[in-house]
Design a protein around this motif. Structure first.
Motif, mmCIF file in Angstrom:
data_model
loop_
_atom_site.group_PDB
_atom_site.id
_atom_site.type_symbol
_atom_site.label_atom_id
_atom_site.label_comp_id
_atom_site.label_asym_id
_atom_site.label_seq_id
_atom_site.Cartn_x
_atom_site.Cartn_y
_atom_site.Cartn_z
ATOM 1 N N ARG A 466 4.349 -12.900 -10.133
ATOM 2 C CA ARG A 466 3.617 -11.639 -9.937
ATOM 3 C C ARG A 466 3.333 -10.995 -11.282
ATOM 4 N N GLN A 467 4.371 -11.034 -12.118
ATOM 5 C CA GLN A 467 4.242 -10.406 -13.435
ATOM 6 C C GLN A 467 3.144 -11.111 -14.227
ATOM 7 N N THR A 468 3.225 -12.488 -14.188
ATOM 8 C CA THR A 468 2.239 -13.270 -14.930
ATOM 9 C C THR A 468 0.838 -12.986 -14.403
ATOM 10 N N ASN A 469 0.718 -12.949 -13.090
ATOM 11 C CA ASN A 469 -0.563 -12.668 -12.447
ATOM 12 C C ASN A 469 -1.100 -11.311 -12.878
ATOM 13 N N ALA A 470 -0.199 -10.336 -12.828
ATOM 14 C CA ALA A 470 -0.609 -8.978 -13.195
ATOM 15 C C ALA A 470 -1.062 -8.961 -14.658
ATOM 16 N N ASP A 471 -0.277 -9.724 -15.479
ATOM 17 C CA ASP A 471 -0.633 -9.763 -16.904
ATOM 18 C C ASP A 471 -2.019 -10.370 -17.089
ATOM 19 N N LEU A 472 -2.248 -11.503 -16.345
ATOM 20 C CA LEU A 472 -3.537 -12.187 -16.452
ATOM 21 C C LEU A 472 -4.682 -11.285 -16.004
ATOM 22 N N GLU A 473 -4.441 -10.615 -14.876
ATOM 23 C CA GLU A 473 -5.502 -9.740 -14.349
ATOM 24 C C GLU A 473 -5.807 -8.614 -15.339
ATOM 25 N N SER A 474 -4.724 -8.098 -15.896
ATOM 26 C CA SER A 474 -4.950 -6.987 -16.816
ATOM 27 C C SER A 474 -5.656 -7.484 -18.081
ATOM 28 N N PHE A 475 -5.279 -8.752 -18.489
ATOM 29 C CA PHE A 475 -5.951 -9.352 -19.657
ATOM 30 C C PHE A 475 -7.443 -9.539 -19.370
ATOM 31 N N CYS A 476 -7.700 -10.088 -18.160
ATOM 32 C CA CYS A 476 -9.058 -10.355 -17.721
ATOM 33 C C CYS A 476 -9.868 -9.051 -17.698
ATOM 34 N N HIS A 477 -9.234 -8.015 -17.187
ATOM 35 C CA HIS A 477 -9.900 -6.727 -17.072
ATOM 36 C C HIS A 477 -10.265 -6.184 -18.457
ATOM 37 N N ASP A 482 -14.023 -5.125 -22.721
ATOM 38 C CA ASP A 482 -14.343 -5.111 -24.154
ATOM 39 C C ASP A 482 -15.620 -5.883 -24.462
ATOM 40 N N LEU A 483 -15.926 -6.926 -23.612
ATOM 41 C CA LEU A 483 -17.134 -7.714 -23.850
ATOM 42 C C LEU A 483 -18.411 -6.918 -23.550
ATOM 43 N N LYS A 484 -18.244 -5.918 -22.654
ATOM 44 C CA LYS A 484 -19.439 -5.183 -22.197
ATOM 45 C C LYS A 484 -20.157 -4.472 -23.357
ATOM 46 N N ALA A 485 -19.388 -3.886 -24.279
ATOM 47 C CA ALA A 485 -19.997 -3.099 -25.364
ATOM 48 C C ALA A 485 -20.894 -3.969 -26.281
ATOM 49 N N PRO A 486 -20.359 -5.090 -26.832
ATOM 50 C CA PRO A 486 -21.250 -5.905 -27.685
ATOM 51 C C PRO A 486 -22.425 -6.485 -26.902
ATOM 52 N N LEU A 487 -22.192 -6.751 -25.595
ATOM 53 C CA LEU A 487 -23.270 -7.319 -24.790
ATOM 54 C C LEU A 487 -24.403 -6.299 -24.617
ATOM 55 N N ALA A 519 -30.218 -13.855 -20.809
ATOM 56 C CA ALA A 519 -28.827 -14.340 -20.874
ATOM 57 C C ALA A 519 -27.865 -13.166 -20.971
ATOM 58 N N ALA A 520 -28.268 -12.159 -21.740
ATOM 59 C CA ALA A 520 -27.383 -10.993 -21.864
ATOM 60 C C ALA A 520 -27.231 -10.302 -20.517
ATOM 61 N N GLU A 521 -28.306 -10.219 -19.775
ATOM 62 C CA GLU A 521 -28.236 -9.561 -18.447
ATOM 63 C C GLU A 521 -27.325 -10.354 -17.501
ATOM 64 N N ARG A 522 -27.563 -11.672 -17.602
ATOM 65 C CA ARG A 522 -26.757 -12.532 -16.716
ATOM 66 C C ARG A 522 -25.263 -12.424 -17.057
ATOM 67 N N MET A 523 -24.998 -12.379 -18.376
ATOM 68 C CA MET A 523 -23.605 -12.264 -18.787
ATOM 69 C C MET A 523 -23.020 -10.928 -18.340
ATOM 70 N N SER A 524 -23.852 -9.902 -18.400
ATOM 71 C CA SER A 524 -23.375 -8.588 -17.966
ATOM 72 C C SER A 524 -23.026 -8.623 -16.473
ATOM 73 N N LEU A 525 -23.918 -9.356 -15.708
ATOM 74 C CA LEU A 525 -23.642 -9.492 -14.263
ATOM 75 C C LEU A 525 -22.292 -10.215 -14.032
ATOM 76 N N LEU A 526 -22.129 -11.304 -14.823
ATOM 77 C CA LEU A 526 -20.891 -12.094 -14.704
ATOM 78 C C LEU A 526 -19.664 -11.229 -15.003
ATOM 79 N N ILE A 527 -19.781 -10.463 -16.086
ATOM 80 C CA ILE A 527 -18.648 -9.614 -16.476
ATOM 81 C C ILE A 527 -18.371 -8.577 -15.389
ATOM 82 N N GLU A 528 -19.457 -8.059 -14.829
ATOM 83 C CA GLU A 528 -19.313 -7.051 -13.773
ATOM 84 C C GLU A 528 -18.537 -7.642 -12.582
ATOM 85 N N ASP A 529 -18.983 -8.892 -12.189
ATOM 86 C CA ASP A 529 -18.308 -9.537 -11.050
ATOM 87 C C ASP A 529 -16.849 -9.862 -11.368
#
Ligand code: ADP
Length: 700
Positions: A466-477, A482-487, A519-529
């Motif tokens: 659970r801890q690892t999962n939570a860590d991963l999710e929080s990392f993913c989040h 953070d990717l959204k700003a440069p995108l 591509a930037a739009e698509r990446m933004s969509l991906l990040i959003e999902d």
């Protein structure tokens, strides 16, 4: 003890009854004997009196004849004597002696040898003859050996003849010998079982016939009146009056044997009954202990109950269980033995404190019995305590675990010799059953320990995961965030470049710039999902009653553009369920499913999407069915994984995250999602939710 007492009492009663009977019989027999003896005496007296009287009369008759006819001829004598002798048993003869010499005798033929005998030459008769001549009185002489043989008495009658001057002169003497051997029946007469002894004596004590000492032993006696004398005849049973007749002796012996038989049989029967009772009790102990063993998980409780059953059901005086510890047998359970066991010492080894049944059972790994506590020398260390507690026999039953002796079950009985082979078989079985229970308890404890450790490890691992999962999710989040700003910067600057420098670029440059922006739009969509997917597991699941119909109205409005551009219709069942669910999750799940249903339609076939619900047992099932392109069965699992798509970006734009969000959301509410589909046949997605949803921690 009781059977023995009863058997002895019964035997004594039989002996007493037999004794009483014998005494009564003896009394009767005694009386009948007296009568018999008296009768015999009467007979003898009668015969004596009659015969002697007859002899006397014969003597007197001849004497009278000689008195009147002093020169009596032999023929005249014989005629008269013959008539006087008729049927006179016992009268040997009639002799006539003129002077003292026997002149005539009748019967002559058998007595001829006495003719001419002079009495004065017979020393044993001389005195009597002289006396009779002197006194002139007749007398009975004897007993004397008769001249003709045998023993007898002789009646002597003198004959005097008158002389001139009035004097009387002795002339002759008539002698009538009586053979006592013929007259009397013998010195012993048999009568039934008895031999009756007979004796005759004169008044002066001289014995006429038989054994004179008889008179000293209180015989029955009768007087016999004889001419000039009184005799006494005595008789008594040989061996005395007290002697028991043979029949009574036999009856007495028989009575004793009978009493012995009654005693022994009664003892055997009562003892057998007692043994049956004892065995029955032991069977009950065995069955109760077996019932106790089933399902028992606690060793101490097992020992306590086994002791209780032995005392309460088995009737043993005391029962205890000792476990082997450091070379000793240490009590761990007891019933009725607290006082006795307080400072008892039992060792395992060749020492006085190790030779009792408990110590020996532990040492030898075999049942050990002491059937006589009072007398077996090895019981010395405990004897006085055991006897005062009422213990008379004891048995040590070894208890084993994994085939090794670990303790002893010891029982005490209140009577010596209690433990016989049949009981020992049952007790051995009881020991084996308890040992079996010990093994089973040990195994259960092992299994419990293993399960506990396994559960602990699973819980630990789950927590770690659970801890690892939570860590991963929080990392993913945070990464997505953070990717959204440069995108945004990339697509912003590409947009500016396109707008401001469009004319400065050639077609190729413009095309590249378009690609960068797309591509930037698509990446933004991906990040959003991705953010949506990561977010979905972060907040707690909040369940309330959710009217699915209202949710679908909102979804239909949100997806209005997609629906109308597809030229299809959304058919919503009027009576949709109201499950208890997280409304935010359920809206996102249904949005994704309906969106896909209008996205993957068959070219030229306007999509028809139907949403319905139904109850199935403890579940609520919500279905989203379309008539689209369908999905091959090999992809039915795969499509729920992140980034798994069956179409190119050109055919249908998407990120491959929608169905992953659906599955994660449904699972968070304790449900599951399924798909039923085949290519060209449309697809039906079903969300199965429990009516009472499971919370995230697993409780309901
Ligand atoms: P996306 O739609 O963004 O590609 P999804 O996770 O929603 O991602 O779907 C995964 C894949 O499953 C899709 O790429 C599509 O190939 C297939 N799929 C989903 N829904 C349907 C449907 N209703 N009919 C046919 N195929 C579907």
């Amino acid at each position: 003890m009781l059977p023995l007492a009863v058997a002895v009492a019964a035997a004594l009663i039989v002996v007493a009854l037999d004794g009483a009977y014998l005494l009564a019989e003896h009394g009767i027999a005694q009386e009948s004997r007296r009568l018999t003896v008296l009768n015999t005496l009467e007979n003898i007296r009668t015969r004596l009196e009659r015969t002697i009287g007859a002899a006397q009369m014969a003597g007197q008759g001849i004497a009278a004849l000689v008195g009147v006819k002093p020169d009596l001829s032999e023929a005249e004598f014989a005629t008269v004597a013959k008539s006087l002798m008729v049927e006179r048993t016992g009268i040997r003869n009639i002799g006539l002696a003129f002077g003292t010499v026997i002149t005539y005798v009748f019967p002559k033929e058998t007595n001829a040898k006495i003719l001419g005998v002079d009495y004065r030459d017979r020393p044993n008769q001389r005195d009597s003859v002289t006396r009779v001549i002197r006194t002139g009185a007749q007398e009975i002489d004897g007993p004397i050996p008769l001249l003709q043989g045998g023993t007898g008495v002789v009646i002597r009658v003198p004959v005097f003849v008158p002389e001139a001057g009035g004097a009387r002169r002795y002339r002759a003497m008539v002698n009538v010998p009586i053979d006592l051997g013929v007259l009397l029946p013998g010195t012993k007469v048999r009568h039934d079982d008895d031999l009756i002894e007979i004796a005759v004596r004169k008044t002066d004590g001289a014995v006429v016939f038989g054994n004179g000492s008889l008179f000293a032993a209180s015989p029955l006696a009768l007087d016999v009146d004889l001419p000039g004398a009184t005799w006494q005849i005595g008789a008594m049973p040989e061996g005395g009056w007290r002697q028991w007749p043979r029949t009574l002796q036999a009856a007495g012996l028989l009575g004793c044997l009978l009493s012995l038989l009654v005693g022994v049989s009664l003892y055997a029967i009562l003892r057998a009954q007692q043994r049956i009772g004892d065995l029955n009790r032991l069977y009950r102990v065995l069955s109760n202990i077996n019932r106790e063993i089933i399902g028992q998980q606690n060793q101490n409780a097992l020992f306590d109950n086994v002791c209780r059953i032995a005392v309460e059901v088995g009737g043993f005086r005391m029962a205890w269980v000792g476990l082997i510890n450091d070379g000793r047998v240490v009590p761990v359970a007891q019933v009725n033995g607290e006082e006795y066991l307080r400072d008892i010492s039992i060792v395992i080894g060749n020492a006085p404190a190790g030779h009792g049944p408990t110590g020996r059972a532990a040492r030898d790994d075999a049942l050990n019995i002491c059937n006589d506590i009072a007398n077996e020398p090895r019981m010395a260390p405990w004897r006085s305590k055991q006897l005062s507690a009422g213990y008379r026999a004891s048995i040590g039953i070894p208890l084993r675990q994994e085939g090794r002796v670990v303790g002893v079950f010891t029982l005490y009985a209140g009577e010596p010799g209690f433990f016989d082979p049949q009981e020992v078989i049952l007790l051995d079985e009881i020991g084996a059953d308890i040992s079996h229970a010990l093994d089973s308890i040990a195994r259960q404890a092992e299994v419990r320990a293993l399960t506990d450790s396994l559960e602990r490890r699973v819980a630990e691992r789950t927590l770690q995961l659970r801890q690892t999962n939570a860590d991963l999710e929080s990392f993913c989040h945070s990464v997505s965030h953070d990717l959204k700003a440069p995108l945004r910067a990339i697509s912003g600057f590409a947009e500016i470049l396109l707008r401001r420098n469009r004319n400065a670029l050639d077609d190729k440059g413009r095309h590249h710039l378009d690609n960068i922006r797309d591509a930037a739009e698509r990446m933004s969509l991906l990040i959003e999902d991705l953010l949506s997917y990561a977010r979905i597991g972060r907040g707690a699941v909040q369940t309330v009653a959710v009217p699915v119909g209202i949710l679908l109205e909102r979804i239909s409005a949100t997806l209005g553009e997609r629906i109308s551009s597809s030229g299809g219709v959304l058919e919503v069942d009027r009576a949709l369920a109201v499950p208890v669910a997280d409304p935010r999750l359920l809206e996102q799940i249904l949005t994704n499913l309906v969106d896909n249903a209008f996205k993957y339609y068959r070219p030229g076939v306007p999509p028809r999407v139907a949403v319905s619900s139904r109850e199935e047992g403890s579940d609520i099932v919500i279905s989203v069915a379309d008539n689209g392109i369908g999905i091959a069965s090999e992809f039915h699992e795969k499509i729920f994984d992140v980034f798994q798509r069956l179409h190119s970006e050109v055919d249908a734009p998407g990120t491959g995250i929608g169905l992953a969000i659906v599955r994660k959301g449904v699972q968070l509410m304790g449900g599951e999602v399924t798909v039923e589909s085949s290519p060209g046949q449309g697809s039906t997605f079903r969300i199965i939710l429990p009516k009472s949803p499971i919370k995230k921690d697993g409780s309901t």
